[in-house]
Scaffold this active site. Structure first.
Site, mmCIF file in Angstrom:
data_model
loop_
_atom_site.group_PDB
_atom_site.id
_atom_site.type_symbol
_atom_site.label_atom_id
_atom_site.label_comp_id
_atom_site.label_asym_id
_atom_site.label_seq_id
_atom_site.Cartn_x
_atom_site.Cartn_y
_atom_site.Cartn_z
ATOM 1 N N ARG A 98 -12.238 -21.731 -20.802
ATOM 2 C CA ARG A 98 -11.447 -22.885 -20.330
ATOM 3 C C ARG A 98 -10.902 -23.716 -21.486
ATOM 4 O O ARG A 98 -9.986 -24.505 -21.301
ATOM 5 C CB ARG A 98 -12.315 -23.763 -19.402
ATOM 6 C CG ARG A 98 -12.490 -23.137 -18.038
ATOM 7 C CD ARG A 98 -13.411 -23.967 -17.161
ATOM 8 N NE ARG A 98 -14.804 -23.870 -17.597
ATOM 9 C CZ ARG A 98 -15.833 -24.488 -17.005
ATOM 10 N NH1 ARG A 98 -15.591 -25.260 -15.960
ATOM 11 N NH2 ARG A 98 -17.063 -24.330 -17.437
ATOM 12 N N LYS A 195 -3.838 -31.042 -8.065
ATOM 13 C CA LYS A 195 -5.087 -31.681 -8.513
ATOM 14 C C LYS A 195 -4.904 -32.352 -9.878
ATOM 15 O O LYS A 195 -4.139 -31.879 -10.697
ATOM 16 C CB LYS A 195 -6.176 -30.592 -8.614
ATOM 17 C CG LYS A 195 -7.504 -31.077 -9.143
ATOM 18 C CD LYS A 195 -8.474 -29.901 -9.358
ATOM 19 C CE LYS A 195 -8.360 -29.302 -10.737
ATOM 20 N NZ LYS A 195 -9.368 -28.269 -11.033
ATOM 21 N N ARG A 197 -7.249 -34.124 -13.163
ATOM 22 C CA ARG A 197 -8.596 -34.343 -13.697
ATOM 23 C C ARG A 197 -8.601 -35.658 -14.463
ATOM 24 O O ARG A 197 -8.144 -35.710 -15.614
ATOM 25 C CB ARG A 197 -8.964 -33.197 -14.651
ATOM 26 C CG ARG A 197 -9.472 -31.960 -13.948
ATOM 27 C CD ARG A 197 -10.402 -31.163 -14.855
ATOM 28 N NE ARG A 197 -10.782 -29.900 -14.249
ATOM 29 C CZ ARG A 197 -11.747 -29.761 -13.355
ATOM 30 N NH1 ARG A 197 -12.398 -30.824 -12.915
ATOM 31 N NH2 ARG A 197 -12.039 -28.580 -12.874
ATOM 32 N N THR A 226 -19.052 -27.683 -11.453
ATOM 33 C CA THR A 226 -19.701 -28.806 -10.753
ATOM 34 C C THR A 226 -19.479 -28.715 -9.246
ATOM 35 O O THR A 226 -20.128 -29.416 -8.477
ATOM 36 C CB THR A 226 -19.104 -30.148 -11.221
ATOM 37 O OG1 THR A 226 -17.708 -30.151 -10.890
ATOM 38 C CG2 THR A 226 -19.273 -30.334 -12.720
ATOM 39 N N THR A 229 -14.005 -29.372 -7.722
ATOM 40 C CA THR A 229 -12.659 -28.893 -7.377
ATOM 41 C C THR A 229 -12.622 -28.402 -5.933
ATOM 42 O O THR A 229 -11.754 -28.801 -5.150
ATOM 43 C CB THR A 229 -12.234 -27.762 -8.345
ATOM 44 O OG1 THR A 229 -12.171 -28.308 -9.656
ATOM 45 C CG2 THR A 229 -10.890 -27.158 -7.974
HETATM 46 C C1 R5P Z 1 -10.319 -25.109 -13.847
HETATM 47 O O1 R5P Z 1 -9.172 -25.118 -14.264
HETATM 48 C C2 R5P Z 1 -10.985 -23.908 -13.250
HETATM 49 O O2 R5P Z 1 -10.078 -22.964 -12.809
HETATM 50 C C3 R5P Z 1 -11.897 -24.336 -12.108
HETATM 51 O O3 R5P Z 1 -11.121 -24.928 -11.098
HETATM 52 C C4 R5P Z 1 -12.919 -25.312 -12.606
HETATM 53 O O4 R5P Z 1 -13.585 -24.818 -13.724
HETATM 54 C C5 R5P Z 1 -13.908 -25.638 -11.517
HETATM 55 O O5 R5P Z 1 -14.760 -26.611 -12.019
HETATM 56 P P1 R5P Z 1 -15.525 -27.591 -11.074
HETATM 57 O O6 R5P Z 1 -16.302 -26.791 -10.083
HETATM 58 O O7 R5P Z 1 -16.413 -28.366 -12.024
HETATM 59 O O8 R5P Z 1 -14.537 -28.510 -10.422
#
Ligand code: R5P
Length: 314
Positions: A98, A195, A197, A226, A229
């Site tokens: 990431r 979305k 962040r 986590t 998302t």
């Molecule tokens: C982010 O760009 C990835 O594709 C996932 O959406 C992200 O890593 C999910 O993370 P979390 O479960 O913490 O929201």
């Protein structure tokens, strides 16, 4: 050049159960090797049988702690120095993927550094699953086969109708992956969540693009970390009139209290694979874990036999 001798299959500590399952599918005995620690915690690896001239596959996901990555690097180095003909790093989950660009001042491009380390250690090729960004392949100067977990999900979701079901990308970056899955699940329509962040590990839904009211929805992502998302996405989708929301992702990091948060959320079911072994300890009633072993085993078989693996991208 003579082709490599038989397959030799090794793994780091964390991916050992997955490697053993892959070995069963391939009908090969795992290669005897040791991954242990010196008294001070330093990692010590040793390959305990002759692998000279062989086709070596080392299975190890590189999720935290960093020891997982280090075990992989040391095993690659050991295999190279033991005169393996070819060393393939089989990385079911490519950690640090990431951090693939310099999006803020004074930050590293961690995915590039990890790629360099794997290559410098002596890997001749990489086999991985659902890289966070396709372009990470370009961080390597060796061949990279980036499989998608789609064939596994396809089996699970077969028989869905475009009349009732829609695939949802949880953010704009995930739309390419979600569109491909929607097509493979029988040309299902696609919706996209806009979305934001506000801070690392936080997710905020701004808009939903597409028709979700009165539909059964499948959120498709690469990673559940986590859980924010998919949870924030599911809440917004239900508020917008969705009948149900399930989520599917290849990699289940499930950090902190993610399993409980998912349990308490409006998400009906979460479908993940076992690329990250800790998923088994973190499993809740809502989770279905599908094995990635058959897909990786078939890819290893084809790589060893110098066959095309494009048939796996169904
Ligand atoms: C982010 O760009 C990835 O594709 C996932 O959406 C992200 O890593 C999910 O993370 P979390 O479960 O913490 O929201």
């Amino acid at each position: 050049m003579r082709p490599p001798k038989d397959i030799k299959l090794l793994s780091g500590t964390s991916s050992r159960p997955l490697m053993l399952e892959i070995a069963q599918h391939l009908k090969v005995e795992p290669t005897e090797h040791l991954v242990s620690r010196f008294k001070d915690g330093e990692i010590r690896v040793q390959i305990l049988e002759n692998i000279r001239g062989h086709d070596v596959f080392i299975v190890q996901s590189t999720h935290p702690p960093a020891d997982n990555l280090l075990e992989l690097l040391l095993l690659i180095d050991a295999a190279k120095r033991a005169s393996a003909k070819r060393v393939t790093a089989v990385i079911p989950y490519f950690g640090y993927g990431r951090q693939d660009r310099k999006d803020q001042p004074r930050v590293p491009i961690s995915a590039k550094l990890v790629s360099n380390l794997i290559e410098v250690a002596g890997a001749n090729r990489v086999l991985t699953v659902d890289l966070h960004a396709d372009q990470i392949q370009g961080f390597f100067d060796i061949p990279v086969d980036n499989l998608f977990a789609t064939p596994i999900f396809k089996e699970f979701f077969k028989g869905l109708s475009p009349e009732t079901h829609t695939v949802v990308a949880p953010d704009v970056g995930a739309s390419k992956r979600a569109r491909a899955v929607a097509r493979k699940l029988g040309d299902l329509p696609l919706a996209i969540i806009d979305k934001r962040r506000p801070a690392p590990n936080q997710a905020e839904v701004l808009n939903i693009i597409g028709h979700v009211e009165g539909r059964h929805l499948i959120i498709v992502d690469d990673i559940i970390d986590t859980g924010n998302t998919i949870i924030e996405g599911a809440k917004a989708l239900i508020e917008a009139g969705a009948l149900s929301v399930v989520a599917a992702a290849a990699h289940a990091l499930l950090s902190g209290n993610a399993p409980q948060k998912i349990e308490d959320s409006p998400i009906k079911k979460v479908i993940v694979t076992d690329t990250i072994p800790t998923v088994w300890e973190r499993k809740t009633d809502k989770m279905e874990i599908l094995s990635i072993a058959p897909l990786l085993a078939e890819a290893i078989r084809r790589i060893h036999n110098e066959e095309s693996i494009s048939a796996l991208f169904i």
